[in-house]
Design an enzyme around this catalytic site. Structure first.
Site: not given
Ligand code: GLA
Length: 438
Positions: A157, A218
């Site tokens: 990430d 997300d």
């Molecule tokens: C980001 C990612 C998510 C998840 C969260 C975890 O928002 O895009 O898919 O992994 O972090 O904190």
């Protein structure tokens, strides 16, 4: 004729893909974030907190309930697995209370059952949920730690890092993973932090260093969120469609089917559109309590086969109809293709009339297999009129194959070879319809 030139270029160009031989078809599996987020309250909510027990439960379900057999083999630990500080050698370590036997043991548990284990880390000071991140000088250590634990996939990430750190860090992690000698599939969230589009995102470079990447926001547990993602991906298909292929996939995020936000029609729609997009089929739900309905959608063999088609060509939206019907198309191996008819209507089931020639199919006689109804429709000519009923926020999904190939299949027990010939495009304008082409 432009589409022909682009198509030829697509076929002629060597595939630029991370050369680790992994994920030749979109990965399938299960991941914790969508459903279980950062619930670390194991004392009060032991069944649903991010812990070894949760992943053991899901591993068991993946194996015992038929998921693995269908291809769902990645068990992925998302954020919130780690302890709040590194160990005395500077290595990430799991929370000792929630993961009492460590990640290596969990990897063995997965491997003993022929599953693959994935884990989450973050380029930057800390993860989005506030757990220790990976700074540039920690990349090699972390890659080696994951390899030592026999992890099979890393979701990397990008919270709390700047453009320069990302520019250096994402390629460096790719190198570091390769250098461990262990095949570790690599998912990069880099594009998501840079707006997801060229020129800020260099997708051909990304294809050389990552197996998949999150391009956009997300997913949340709602139809609105699914549609936002769908809109973004298809509005930007000119930039996104050609960058995806075997070993390097766009990732519109998890399947939320089986949770609380989608009804049955919408669940079928997510599954169908993810198959059209050649998207990873990574579920995030509670496999222990899934309804039969959700299970049957997620375990639909025909939709999975379309998603996993070995050509790995991402599909496109080919039509937006004034009646709020949209048509999506994906070319498949063995001269077949998939069509999805999506209704954005909110009134009532809509009877949609068309012909294959209006959807730019040429020649041949086809059979369409309705993957959710498990029925076939015979289309002796591309001019044969058909009518389908599409429910509000639902889809009809067809696997379309030419009858000739069907005959040969019966004779040979296998489809004839794919002939690099796509029966779809001519730049014809249909009155009242907006068409998008390659
Ligand atoms: C980001 C990612 C998510 C998840 C969260 C975890 O928002 O895009 O898919 O992994 O972090 O904190």
């Amino acid at each position: 004729m432009l589409w022909k030139v682009i198509l030829l270029l697509m076929l002629a160009l060597p595939t630029l893909a991370l050369d680790n031989g992994l994920m030749r078809t979109p990965p399938m599996g299960w991941m914790s974030w969508g459903r279980f987020r950062c619930n670390t309250d194991c004392r009060n909510d032991p069944k649903n907190c991010i812990s070894e027990a949760l992943f053991v439960d899901m591993a068991d379900r993946l194996v015992e309930d038929g998921w693995l057999k269908l291809g769902y083999k990645y068990l992925i630990i998302d954020d919130c697995w780690s302890f709040m500080s590194r160990d005395n050698k500077g290595r990430l370590m799991p929370d000792p209370i929630r993961f009492p036997n460590g990640i290596h043991k969990l990897a063995h548990y997965a491997h003993d059952r022929k599953l693959k284990l994935g884990i989450h880390a973050n380029m930057g000071k800390q993860t989005c949920a506030g757990y220790p991140g990976t700074m540039l000088d920690q990349i090699e250590t972390d890659a080696q730690t994951f390899a030592d634990w026999e992890v099979d996939m890393l979701k990397f990430d990008g919270c709390y890092s700047n453009v320069n750190e990302q520019q250096k860090g994402f390629p460096l992690m790719s190198k570091a993973l390769n250098a461990t000698g262990r095949p570790i599939a690599y998912s990069c969230s880099w594009p998501m932090y840079r707006g997801g589009l060229p020129p800020s995102v260099n997708y051909s470079f990304l294809g050389e260093i990552c197996n998949l990447w999150r391009n956009y926001d997300d997913i949340e547990d709602s139809w609105e969120s699914v549609m936002r993602i769908v809109d973004w991906f298809f509005q930007n298909q000119a930039d996104l469609q050609s960058v995806s292929g075997p070993g390097h996939w766009n990732d519109p995020d998890m399947l939320i089917i089986g949770n609380f936000g989608l009804n049955m029609e919408q669940s079928q729609a997510q599954m169908a559109l993810w198959a059209i997009m050649a998207a990873p089929l990574i579920m995030s739900n509670d496999l222990r309590t899934l309804t039969g309905e959700a299970r049957s959608i997620l375990q639909n063999k025909a939709v999975i086969a379309i998603n996993q088609d070995p050509l790995g060509i991402q599909g496109r939206r080919i039509l937006q109809d004034e009646g709020h019907i949209e048509v999506f198309w994906r070319p498949l191996s063995k001269s077949a293709s998939a069509l999805v008819f999506l209704s954005r209507r909110t009134d009532m089931p809509y009877r949609y009339h068309s012909t294959l020639s209006l959807l730019n199919y040429t020649s041949s006689s086809y059979t369409a297999y309705d993957v959710f109804k498990d029925e076939t429709v015979s289309l002796p000519s591309v001019n044969t009129h058909f009518t389908i009923t599409i429910n509000p926020s639902g889809v009809v999904m067809w696997y379309v194959y030419p009858d000739k190939s069907f005959e040969q299949t019966k004779e040979t027990g296998g489809h004839p070879n794919f002939q690099r010939k796509y029966a779809h495009a001519s730049q014809q304008r249909i009155p009242g319809q907006i068409l998008f082409f390659l």
